[in-house]
Design a protein around this motif. Structure first.
Motif: not given
Length: 303
Positions: A10-12, A74-83, A203-205
Protein backbone atom coordinates in the motif's frame (compact mmCIF):
# COMPACT_ATOMS: atom_id res chain seq x y z
CA UNK A 1 14.36 -7.31 -9.92
CA UNK A 2 14.79 -9.92 -7.23
CA UNK A 3 11.44 -11.60 -6.62
CA UNK A 4 12.52 -12.29 -3.02
CA UNK A 5 12.69 -8.58 -2.22
CA UNK A 6 10.01 -7.23 0.09
CA UNK A 7 7.69 -4.85 -1.72
CA UNK A 8 5.04 -2.44 -0.46
CA UNK A 9 1.40 -3.46 -0.75
CA UNK A 10 0.00 0.00 0.00
CA UNK A 11 1.05 3.60 -0.63
CA UNK A 12 -0.17 6.90 0.80
CA UNK A 13 -0.06 9.19 -2.24
CA UNK A 14 -0.94 12.53 -0.63
CA UNK A 15 -2.08 15.21 -0.69
CA UNK A 16 0.63 17.47 0.69
CA UNK A 17 -0.38 19.39 3.86
CA UNK A 18 -3.35 17.07 4.41
CA UNK A 19 -2.09 15.18 7.49
CA UNK A 20 -0.14 12.49 5.63
CA UNK A 21 2.52 12.72 8.33
CA UNK A 22 -0.09 12.14 11.03
CA UNK A 23 -1.53 9.15 9.18
CA UNK A 24 1.99 7.76 8.65
CA UNK A 25 2.65 8.12 12.40
CA UNK A 26 -0.59 6.37 13.36
CA UNK A 27 -0.10 3.49 10.94
CA UNK A 28 3.50 3.01 12.01
CA UNK A 29 2.34 2.17 15.54
CA UNK A 30 0.30 -0.85 14.42
CA UNK A 31 2.12 -4.18 14.98
CA UNK A 32 0.72 -5.57 11.71
CA UNK A 33 1.88 -2.61 9.62
CA UNK A 34 5.39 -1.78 8.42
CA UNK A 35 6.18 1.78 7.30
CA UNK A 36 9.53 2.91 5.90
CA UNK A 37 11.73 4.86 8.32
CA UNK A 38 12.04 7.50 5.61
CA UNK A 39 8.54 8.92 5.44
CA UNK A 40 8.75 10.25 1.87
CA UNK A 41 10.90 8.08 -0.44
CA UNK A 42 9.40 9.79 -3.54
CA UNK A 43 10.85 6.98 -5.61
CA UNK A 44 8.27 7.05 -8.39
CA UNK A 45 8.75 10.81 -8.72
CA UNK A 46 12.44 10.25 -9.18
CA UNK A 47 12.04 7.68 -11.96
CA UNK A 48 11.28 10.75 -14.07
CA UNK A 49 14.74 12.20 -14.70
CA UNK A 50 13.55 15.78 -15.14
CA UNK A 51 12.33 16.01 -11.54
CA UNK A 52 14.61 17.31 -8.82
CA UNK A 53 13.09 16.03 -5.59
CA UNK A 54 15.17 15.10 -2.57
CA UNK A 55 14.43 13.39 0.71
CA UNK A 56 15.97 13.90 4.13
CA UNK A 57 17.58 11.33 6.36
CA UNK A 58 18.94 12.47 9.70
CA UNK A 59 21.06 15.60 9.40
CA UNK A 60 22.07 15.22 5.79
CA UNK A 61 20.56 15.67 2.38
CA UNK A 62 20.00 12.30 0.73
CA UNK A 63 20.56 11.59 -2.90
CA UNK A 64 17.56 10.53 -4.90
CA UNK A 65 16.56 6.85 -4.86
CA UNK A 66 16.56 5.78 -8.48
CA UNK A 67 16.84 1.98 -8.56
CA UNK A 68 14.34 -0.64 -7.51
CA UNK A 69 17.03 -2.31 -5.46
CA UNK A 70 17.44 0.87 -3.40
CA UNK A 71 13.68 1.33 -3.13
CA UNK A 72 12.90 -2.22 -2.02
CA UNK A 73 15.80 -2.00 0.41
CA UNK A 74 13.66 0.49 2.38
CA UNK A 75 11.34 -2.41 3.22
CA UNK A 76 14.00 -4.99 4.12
CA UNK A 77 13.29 -4.78 7.86
CA UNK A 78 9.67 -5.83 7.43
CA UNK A 79 9.10 -9.16 9.15
CA UNK A 80 5.64 -10.67 9.54
CA UNK A 81 3.60 -7.52 9.01
CA UNK A 82 0.56 -7.98 6.76
CA UNK A 83 0.56 -4.40 5.46
CA UNK A 84 3.79 -2.86 4.12
CA UNK A 85 3.72 0.73 3.01
CA UNK A 86 5.22 4.13 2.43
CA UNK A 87 3.93 7.72 2.22
CA UNK A 88 5.00 10.12 -0.54
CA UNK A 89 2.53 13.01 -0.84
CA UNK A 90 3.91 14.15 -4.19
CA UNK A 91 2.66 10.96 -5.89
CA UNK A 92 -0.89 12.29 -6.23
CA UNK A 93 0.28 15.33 -8.22
CA UNK A 94 2.81 13.67 -10.50
CA UNK A 95 1.18 12.70 -13.81
CA UNK A 96 3.50 9.71 -14.34
CA UNK A 97 3.16 8.10 -10.90
CA UNK A 98 -0.16 6.23 -11.30
CA UNK A 99 1.00 4.24 -14.33
CA UNK A 100 4.47 3.67 -12.89
CA UNK A 101 3.09 2.37 -9.59
CA UNK A 102 0.57 0.16 -11.39
CA UNK A 103 3.24 -1.20 -13.71
CA UNK A 104 5.71 -2.14 -10.99
CA UNK A 105 3.37 -2.76 -8.02
CA UNK A 106 0.12 -3.85 -9.69
CA UNK A 107 -1.66 -5.09 -6.55
CA UNK A 108 -0.79 -2.13 -4.37
CA UNK A 109 -3.56 -0.38 -2.45
CA UNK A 110 -3.76 3.40 -2.70
CA UNK A 111 -4.65 5.80 0.13
CA UNK A 112 -5.29 9.51 -0.42
CA UNK A 113 -6.13 12.18 2.16
CA UNK A 114 -7.99 15.19 0.77
CA UNK A 115 -8.23 18.59 2.42
CA UNK A 116 -10.43 21.53 1.48
CA UNK A 117 -8.31 22.82 -1.42
CA UNK A 118 -7.91 26.46 -0.37
CA UNK A 119 -7.11 25.42 3.21
CA UNK A 120 -4.54 23.02 1.74
CA UNK A 121 -3.07 25.70 -0.53
CA UNK A 122 -2.80 28.21 2.32
CA UNK A 123 -1.15 25.64 4.59
CA UNK A 124 1.25 24.80 1.74
CA UNK A 125 2.09 28.52 1.45
CA UNK A 126 2.76 28.76 5.20
CA UNK A 127 4.89 25.61 5.01
CA UNK A 128 7.03 27.22 2.30
CA UNK A 129 7.38 30.39 4.39
CA UNK A 130 8.24 28.41 7.52
CA UNK A 131 11.10 26.71 5.69
CA UNK A 132 12.37 30.05 4.32
CA UNK A 133 11.59 29.07 0.73
CA UNK A 134 8.83 31.60 0.01
CA UNK A 135 9.72 35.30 -0.22
CA UNK A 136 6.20 36.53 -1.04
CA UNK A 137 4.47 37.72 2.11
CA UNK A 138 0.88 37.57 0.88
CA UNK A 139 -0.97 34.38 -0.07
CA UNK A 140 -3.07 36.04 -2.77
CA UNK A 141 0.03 37.52 -4.41
CA UNK A 142 1.65 34.08 -4.38
CA UNK A 143 -1.41 32.66 -6.14
CA UNK A 144 -1.17 35.35 -8.83
CA UNK A 145 2.48 34.42 -9.39
CA UNK A 146 1.80 30.70 -9.62
CA UNK A 147 1.23 30.24 -13.35
CA UNK A 148 4.32 32.27 -14.17
CA UNK A 149 6.34 30.23 -11.73
CA UNK A 150 5.10 26.96 -13.23
CA UNK A 151 6.00 28.13 -16.75
CA UNK A 152 9.47 28.97 -15.47
CA UNK A 153 9.96 25.49 -14.00
CA UNK A 154 9.49 26.19 -10.29
CA UNK A 155 9.32 23.22 -7.94
CA UNK A 156 5.83 21.78 -7.20
CA UNK A 157 6.21 23.16 -3.67
CA UNK A 158 4.97 26.45 -5.16
CA UNK A 159 2.04 24.99 -7.12
CA UNK A 160 -0.36 26.05 -4.40
CA UNK A 161 -3.58 26.15 -6.44
CA UNK A 162 -2.75 23.49 -9.01
CA UNK A 163 -2.15 20.82 -6.38
CA UNK A 164 -5.76 21.19 -5.25
CA UNK A 165 -7.36 19.83 -8.42
CA UNK A 166 -8.00 16.47 -6.82
CA UNK A 167 -10.45 15.15 -9.39
CA UNK A 168 -7.95 15.59 -12.19
CA UNK A 169 -5.23 13.93 -10.12
CA UNK A 170 -7.27 11.04 -8.70
CA UNK A 171 -8.92 10.27 -12.04
CA UNK A 172 -5.51 9.08 -13.22
CA UNK A 173 -5.43 6.55 -10.36
CA UNK A 174 -9.00 5.39 -10.89
CA UNK A 175 -8.14 4.73 -14.54
CA UNK A 176 -5.47 2.16 -13.67
CA UNK A 177 -6.36 0.84 -10.18
CA UNK A 178 -9.47 -1.06 -9.14
CA UNK A 179 -11.87 1.15 -7.23
CA UNK A 180 -11.92 -1.22 -4.25
CA UNK A 181 -8.14 -0.77 -3.92
CA UNK A 182 -8.39 3.01 -3.49
CA UNK A 183 -9.22 4.51 -0.09
CA UNK A 184 -10.15 8.20 0.17
CA UNK A 185 -9.96 9.94 3.55
CA UNK A 186 -11.04 13.49 4.31
CA UNK A 187 -8.61 15.61 6.34
CA UNK A 188 -11.53 16.96 8.38
CA UNK A 189 -12.63 13.45 9.35
CA UNK A 190 -9.12 12.44 10.39
CA UNK A 191 -8.84 15.55 12.57
CA UNK A 192 -12.35 15.36 14.04
CA UNK A 193 -12.50 11.63 14.70
CA UNK A 194 -9.04 10.13 14.22
CA UNK A 195 -9.78 6.79 15.91
CA UNK A 196 -12.80 5.92 13.77
CA UNK A 197 -11.04 7.13 10.64
CA UNK A 198 -7.93 5.11 11.32
CA UNK A 199 -10.07 2.04 12.09
CA UNK A 200 -11.51 2.34 8.58
CA UNK A 201 -7.98 2.43 7.20
CA UNK A 202 -7.02 -0.64 9.25
CA UNK A 203 -10.05 -2.42 7.80
CA UNK A 204 -9.01 -1.38 4.29
CA UNK A 205 -5.54 -2.82 4.91
CA UNK A 206 -6.94 -6.04 6.41
CA UNK A 207 -5.22 -5.63 9.75
CA UNK A 208 -6.60 -5.72 13.29
CA UNK A 209 -8.95 -2.74 13.50
CA UNK A 210 -9.23 -2.95 17.29
CA UNK A 211 -5.71 -1.59 17.74
CA UNK A 212 -5.82 1.98 19.13
CA UNK A 213 -2.89 4.20 18.12
CA UNK A 214 -1.80 7.33 19.99
CA UNK A 215 -3.35 10.17 17.98
CA UNK A 216 -2.68 13.03 20.40
CA UNK A 217 0.52 14.30 18.80
CA UNK A 218 0.03 16.87 16.02
CA UNK A 219 2.61 16.36 13.29
CA UNK A 220 4.08 18.93 10.91
CA UNK A 221 2.04 21.91 12.16
CA UNK A 222 2.38 25.17 10.21
CA UNK A 223 3.46 28.45 11.75
CA UNK A 224 5.25 31.74 11.07
CA UNK A 225 8.87 31.76 12.34
CA UNK A 226 9.77 34.35 15.00
CA UNK A 227 12.81 35.36 17.01
CA UNK A 228 16.34 33.99 16.90
CA UNK A 229 15.32 30.36 17.36
CA UNK A 230 12.72 30.69 14.61
CA UNK A 231 15.38 32.17 12.31
CA UNK A 232 17.82 29.32 13.06
CA UNK A 233 15.21 26.62 12.49
CA UNK A 234 14.11 28.32 9.27
CA UNK A 235 17.67 28.17 7.99
CA UNK A 236 18.00 24.52 9.01
CA UNK A 237 14.80 23.74 7.12
CA UNK A 238 15.94 25.76 4.11
CA UNK A 239 19.17 23.79 3.80
CA UNK A 240 17.40 20.48 4.62
CA UNK A 241 19.39 20.07 7.82
CA UNK A 242 16.50 19.45 10.20
CA UNK A 243 16.79 15.96 11.70
CA UNK A 244 14.02 13.55 10.77
CA UNK A 245 13.13 12.70 14.38
CA UNK A 246 9.79 11.99 16.04
CA UNK A 247 10.38 14.36 18.98
CA UNK A 248 7.20 13.15 20.71
CA UNK A 249 9.09 9.93 21.54
CA UNK A 250 11.61 11.86 23.64
CA UNK A 251 9.83 15.03 24.82
CA UNK A 252 6.46 15.41 26.50
CA UNK A 253 3.65 17.38 24.88
CA UNK A 254 4.05 20.48 27.11
CA UNK A 255 7.75 20.87 26.24
CA UNK A 256 7.04 20.43 22.51
CA UNK A 257 4.28 23.07 22.70
CA UNK A 258 6.59 25.44 24.59
CA UNK A 259 9.33 25.09 21.95
CA UNK A 260 6.76 25.61 19.18
CA UNK A 261 5.37 28.77 20.85
CA UNK A 262 8.88 30.20 21.26
CA UNK A 263 9.76 29.41 17.66
CA UNK A 264 6.55 30.21 15.75
CA UNK A 265 3.64 32.59 15.78
CA UNK A 266 0.30 31.05 15.03
CA UNK A 267 -0.56 32.04 11.46
CA UNK A 268 -3.62 34.12 10.72
CA UNK A 269 -6.48 32.03 9.41
CA UNK A 270 -7.57 32.81 5.90
CA UNK A 271 -10.60 35.10 5.72
CA UNK A 272 -13.78 33.04 5.33
CA UNK A 273 -15.20 35.23 2.55
CA UNK A 274 -11.91 35.14 0.63
CA UNK A 275 -11.69 31.38 1.10
CA UNK A 276 -15.20 30.91 -0.29
CA UNK A 277 -14.54 33.22 -3.23
CA UNK A 278 -11.27 31.49 -4.14
CA UNK A 279 -12.84 28.03 -3.76
CA UNK A 280 -15.65 28.89 -6.16
CA UNK A 281 -13.29 30.61 -8.60
CA UNK A 282 -10.78 27.78 -8.86
CA UNK A 283 -12.39 24.57 -7.66
CA UNK A 284 -16.18 24.53 -7.99
CA UNK A 285 -16.28 22.30 -11.07
CA UNK A 286 -13.43 20.07 -9.89
CA UNK A 287 -15.18 19.48 -6.55
CA UNK A 288 -18.44 18.51 -8.28
CA UNK A 289 -16.60 15.98 -10.45
CA UNK A 290 -14.72 14.73 -7.38
CA UNK A 291 -18.01 14.06 -5.59
CA UNK A 292 -19.11 11.81 -8.43
CA UNK A 293 -15.76 10.04 -8.51
CA UNK A 294 -15.48 9.34 -4.79
CA UNK A 295 -19.14 9.30 -3.68
CA UNK A 296 -18.30 11.88 -1.01
CA UNK A 297 -20.60 14.83 -0.29
CA UNK A 298 -18.21 17.79 -0.45
CA UNK A 299 -20.76 20.61 -0.28
CA UNK A 300 -19.13 21.86 2.92
CA UNK A 301 -15.97 22.63 0.94
CA UNK A 302 -17.88 25.22 -1.06
CA UNK A 303 -19.53 27.00 1.88
Amino acid sequence: MNIQETKPNFIIIGAMKSATTSLYTYLKQHPDIFMTNIKEPMFFNNLNEKNNFYIKEGMRKRRKIRTFKEYFNLFKNATNQKAIGEASPQYIYDKECPKLIKKHLPNTKIIAILRQPIDRAYSNFLHAKRSGKEDIEDFITAIHEEESRIKNGWNPLYHYINKGYYFKQLARYYEVFEKENIKIILFSELKKNPINTIKNVFRFLNVDEDFIPNTKHKANTSGVPKGLLGYIITKLRYYNLMPNIEFSKYLNKDIINLIYNITYNKPEKINIAIKKELTNRYYKEDIKHLENLTNYNLEHWLN
